[in-house]
Design a protein around this motif. Structure first.
Motif, short mmCIF file in Angstrom:
data_model
loop_
_atom_site.label_atom_id
_atom_site.label_comp_id
_atom_site.label_asym_id
_atom_site.label_seq_id
_atom_site.Cartn_x
_atom_site.Cartn_y
_atom_site.Cartn_z
N VAL A 1 38.58 -11.00 -4.16
CA VAL A 1 39.54 -12.06 -4.46
C VAL A 1 40.57 -12.13 -3.34
CG1 VAL A 1 41.24 -12.92 -6.09
CG2 VAL A 1 39.25 -11.67 -6.94
N VAL A 2 40.78 -13.31 -2.78
CA VAL A 2 41.87 -13.53 -1.82
C VAL A 2 43.16 -13.71 -2.61
CG1 VAL A 2 42.80 -15.06 -0.05
CG2 VAL A 2 40.34 -14.58 -0.11
N ASP A 3 44.15 -12.84 -2.38
CA ASP A 3 45.38 -12.97 -3.16
C ASP A 3 46.66 -12.57 -2.42
OD1 ASP A 3 45.00 -10.22 -3.16
OD2 ASP A 3 44.89 -10.00 -5.33
N GLY B 1 48.01 -17.11 11.79
CA GLY B 1 46.75 -16.75 12.41
C GLY B 1 46.21 -15.41 11.94
N GLY B 2 47.10 -14.40 11.79
CA GLY B 2 46.65 -13.10 11.32
C GLY B 2 46.12 -13.15 9.91
N ALA B 3 46.82 -13.89 9.03
CA ALA B 3 46.35 -14.02 7.66
C ALA B 3 45.00 -14.72 7.61
CB ALA B 3 47.37 -14.80 6.84
N GLN B 4 44.84 -15.74 8.43
CA GLN B 4 43.56 -16.46 8.44
C GLN B 4 42.42 -15.57 8.89
OE1 GLN B 4 43.17 -19.64 7.20
NE2 GLN B 4 41.05 -18.92 7.26
N ARG B 5 42.68 -14.71 9.87
CA ARG B 5 41.63 -13.79 10.33
C ARG B 5 41.25 -12.82 9.22
NH1 ARG B 5 44.62 -14.34 15.08
NH2 ARG B 5 45.88 -12.47 14.67
N GLN B 6 42.23 -12.36 8.46
CA GLN B 6 41.93 -11.47 7.34
C GLN B 6 41.07 -12.17 6.30
OE1 GLN B 6 46.05 -10.15 6.38
NE2 GLN B 6 45.21 -8.08 6.51
N ILE B 7 41.43 -13.41 5.97
CA ILE B 7 40.66 -14.16 4.98
C ILE B 7 39.24 -14.43 5.48
CG2 ILE B 7 40.50 -16.38 3.78
CD1 ILE B 7 43.60 -16.43 3.78
N ASP B 8 39.12 -14.84 6.73
CA ASP B 8 37.79 -15.14 7.29
C ASP B 8 36.90 -13.90 7.31
OD1 ASP B 8 38.58 -17.75 7.69
OD2 ASP B 8 39.00 -17.50 9.84
N TYR B 9 37.47 -12.75 7.70
CA TYR B 9 36.68 -11.52 7.76
C TYR B 9 36.26 -11.09 6.36
CZ TYR B 9 35.26 -6.81 9.22
OH TYR B 9 34.56 -5.65 9.45
N PHE B 10 37.15 -11.29 5.40
CA PHE B 10 36.85 -10.95 4.01
C PHE B 10 35.68 -11.78 3.49
CE2 PHE B 10 38.36 -11.11 -0.60
CZ PHE B 10 38.00 -9.80 -0.89
N ARG C 1 29.73 -12.22 2.33
CA ARG C 1 28.44 -12.82 2.66
C ARG C 1 27.46 -11.76 3.21
NH1 ARG C 1 30.41 -16.52 5.45
NH2 ARG C 1 30.28 -15.51 7.49
N ASP C 2 27.93 -10.92 4.12
CA ASP C 2 27.05 -9.96 4.78
C ASP C 2 26.62 -8.82 3.86
OD1 ASP C 2 27.34 -11.51 7.00
OD2 ASP C 2 28.66 -10.12 8.08
N PHE C 3 27.48 -8.45 2.90
CA PHE C 3 27.17 -7.31 2.03
C PHE C 3 26.78 -7.72 0.62
CE2 PHE C 3 29.61 -5.34 5.42
CZ PHE C 3 28.92 -4.14 5.63
N GLY C 4 26.67 -9.02 0.37
CA GLY C 4 26.18 -9.49 -0.92
C GLY C 4 27.18 -9.42 -2.06
N ILE C 5 28.48 -9.46 -1.74
CA ILE C 5 29.53 -9.38 -2.75
C ILE C 5 30.12 -10.77 -2.98
CG2 ILE C 5 31.82 -8.46 -3.27
CD1 ILE C 5 31.03 -5.96 -1.69
N GLU C 6 30.26 -11.15 -4.22
CA GLU C 6 30.85 -12.45 -4.56
C GLU C 6 32.33 -12.45 -4.19
OE1 GLU C 6 31.02 -15.57 -8.33
OE2 GLU C 6 30.55 -13.45 -8.68
N ILE C 7 32.77 -13.50 -3.50
CA ILE C 7 34.16 -13.62 -3.06
C ILE C 7 34.77 -14.89 -3.63
CG2 ILE C 7 35.72 -13.83 -1.09
CD1 ILE C 7 34.37 -11.14 -1.10
N TYR C 8 35.95 -14.75 -4.22
CA TYR C 8 36.73 -15.91 -4.63
C TYR C 8 37.73 -16.22 -3.51
CZ TYR C 8 35.04 -15.39 -9.47
OH TYR C 8 34.26 -15.32 -10.61
N ASP C 9 37.40 -17.20 -2.68
CA ASP C 9 38.29 -17.53 -1.57
C ASP C 9 39.44 -18.41 -2.06
OD1 ASP C 9 37.25 -20.09 -1.85
OD2 ASP C 9 36.04 -20.00 -0.02
N VAL C 10 40.25 -18.89 -1.12
CA VAL C 10 41.49 -19.57 -1.47
C VAL C 10 41.25 -20.79 -2.37
CG1 VAL C 10 43.48 -20.80 -0.54
CG2 VAL C 10 42.64 -18.76 0.62
N GLN D 1 39.08 -2.41 6.66
CA GLN D 1 38.68 -1.16 7.31
C GLN D 1 37.49 -0.52 6.60
OE1 GLN D 1 41.72 -2.00 6.34
NE2 GLN D 1 43.28 -1.52 7.90
N ALA D 2 37.43 -0.68 5.28
CA ALA D 2 36.31 -0.13 4.54
C ALA D 2 35.00 -0.80 4.94
CB ALA D 2 36.53 -0.28 3.03
N PHE D 3 35.03 -2.11 5.06
CA PHE D 3 33.82 -2.82 5.50
C PHE D 3 33.47 -2.48 6.94
CE2 PHE D 3 34.81 -5.76 1.90
CZ PHE D 3 33.56 -5.70 1.28
N SER D 4 34.47 -2.35 7.78
CA SER D 4 34.20 -1.98 9.17
C SER D 4 33.55 -0.60 9.23
CB SER D 4 35.50 -1.98 9.98
OG SER D 4 36.03 -3.29 10.07
#
Length: 478
Positions: free
Chosen positions: A67-69, A85-94, A99-108, A46-49
């Motif tokens: 970090v995905v956790d 499916g809901g969890a995957q959408r959360q991970i994908d949006y994260f 990527r869009d805001f230039g923040i490093e993400i540690y995915d699964v 919601q913060a990114f939105s």
């Protein structure tokens, strides 16, 4: 500004940009600079939105790490995706937001993926004197480094990302002094559970809680993290310990730690991060370490805990304003008043969470499990706090001890700490757990959680029941 100040006030004063109004001291409203934040896939969307809707950018993307956790699977053979499916959408949006805001993400599948409050110390990104705010209440963990850490809501995450600041109210100061040394078989988890039981689930509400005393100084840094992590369970918004040479040794040489020369310059400044001798505390609590036993929770709040040798309370023996809560907790947990805690049978055993899944926690559990087997009928799981911790444990051969004992050796994530992924209790299942919360349904609808140290979880797993770890025959197990 008072001549003598607490550690908390010193750090807040260094980060205060301006105050609103005349008031000083507790309750002072200010604009506070935040050094760093860690984001997860559950509390940040919601913060990114909001940033997108307002057309705003992140002010200092290099000061944030994602970090995905929370929602990810910890299956040993997990892939990049999720069956939910809901969890995957959360991970994908994260990942997209990073990527869009230039923040490093540690995915699964990132080699440093893990629980956020384990990953940041792994990296050496938590340094004395910082202020770290994040969308998770257990951000208090960082107090073990002499860092002010606190949890914030989604709207505050948006404000922080856009401005690197927050509107903040200064807290009152509480000191918890634990003198002496913890007995053999008693851990930092037991000590903090004893504190929570003593002052209550809301006893530190409105306070920054500073831990002090000989028992605190003798603890290792990871044990200190356990105590600061769970301070939020007695209502503390911030938990702190004065940084010392143990902290500097812990952070030295980690991937994101400043170079040695900078650390040496920092050492001089960090030496000032102590409470002044004449500083005022609004509340004081004192315990003797020798009086702390192995602890276990019996109810549905972290303050509903007792020594493992005690009995379930009777509602009639409690203050009248607590009787209804106690009766409800006993009924939910499927217990009886005056029942001995020791000997209660369990169905599950879990070692993990941002409270107790670091390498020293796994070593404690391994000492109990080495050469022993999980009791028939008990499903036992270990989810290391990070992929880094998992590799370190495997390099030491701890994974073989766990697997040979009958524990599932899983991947990293919040896992069974909360029912937000595919690790959860079935209704009525009873779990010995190294986590931080035992609320109704916390580990699954109808699940029953008993909080305790990793060593106590290991002992429960091999006996099939709640048991005093000190009864194990070899003193070397601790």
């Amino acid at each position: 500004m008072p001549a003598s100040r607490t550690l908390y006030d010193k750090i807040i004063d260094r980060h205060r940009i301006l105050s609103f109004g005349e008031a000083e001291g507790a309750g002072e409203r200010m604009l506070l600079y935040i050094d760093r934040t860690v984001l997860n896939e559950y509390t940040s969307p919601q913060a990114f939105s909001g940033l997108r809707d307002a057309g705003r950018r992140v002010w200092r993307p290099e000061a944030a790490l994602g970090v995905v956790d929370h929602v990810n699977s910890t299956d040993p053979a997990r892939g990049a995706g999720s069956s939910d499916g809901g969890a995957q959408r959360q991970i994908d949006y994260f990942v997209q937001n990073g990527r869009d805001f230039g923040i490093e993400i540690y995915d699964v599948l990132h080699p440093r993926q893990g629980i956020e409050h384990v990953v940041l110390p792994d990296l050496g990104w938590v340094l004395p004197g910082l202020v770290i705010a994040a969308g998770d209440s257990h951000t208090t963990t960082y107090g073990a480094f002499g860092t002010v850490g606190f949890g914030i809501g989604t709207s505050d995450i948006e404000h922080l990302l856009a401005t690197q600041t927050l509107i903040y109210h200064r807290l009152k100061n509480m000191r918890v002094t634990i003198d002496g040394r913890l007995p053999t078989g008693v851990t930092a988890k037991d000590a903090v559970m004893a504190v929570i039981r003593l002052i209550g689930a809301g006893g530190a509400a409105g306070y920054a809680l500073e831990f002090a005393g000989e028992a605190i100084r003798t603890l290792g840094v990871e044990a200190r993290m356990t105590m600061c992590n769970m301070a939020v369970e007695c209502g503390a918004r911030v938990a702190l310990m004065a940084p010392d040479d143990k902290v500097l040794d812990y952070i030295s040489g980690r991937p994101r730690t400043p170079p040695a020369a900078m650390l040496e310059r920092g050492r001089e400044q960090w030496a000032e991060l102590v409470t002044d001798a004449a500083a005022h505390f609004d509340a004081e609590v004192v315990l003797r370490a020798e009086d702390v036993p192995p602890m276990v929770s019996w109810g549905t709040s972290p303050d509903q805990a007792l020594a493992i040798s005690d009995r379930v309370p009777h509602p009639d023996d409690m203050p009248i304003d607590r009787q209804a809560d106690v009766a409800r907790a006993i009924a939910y947990m499927g217990l009886e008043p005056h029942m001995l805690l020791q000997g209660i049978s369990i169905d599950r055993a879990f070692i993990g969470s941002c409270t107790n899944a670091r390498i020293t926690d796994l070593r404690d559990a391994a000492r109990i499990l080495d050469g022993r087997k999980v009791a028939p009928g008990v499903r036992a799981m270990i989810s290391p706090g990070s992929s880094t911790v998992r590799r370190e444990a495997e390099a030491e051969g701890l994974d073989r001890i766990f697997i040979d004992a009958g524990f599932e050796w899983r991947q990293s994530g919040c896992s069974l700490c909360l029912a937000m992924n595919d690790d959860m209790l079935a209704p009525g299942e009873r779990c010995a757990s190294s986590t931080n919360r035992n609320f109704e349904g916390r580990q699954g609808i109808g699940g029953r959680t008993h909080l305790m140290s990793p060593a106590m979880v290991a002992a429960a797993a091999v006996t099939g029941k709640l048991v005093d770890v000190r009864r194990f025959p070899s003193p070397e197990t601790m």
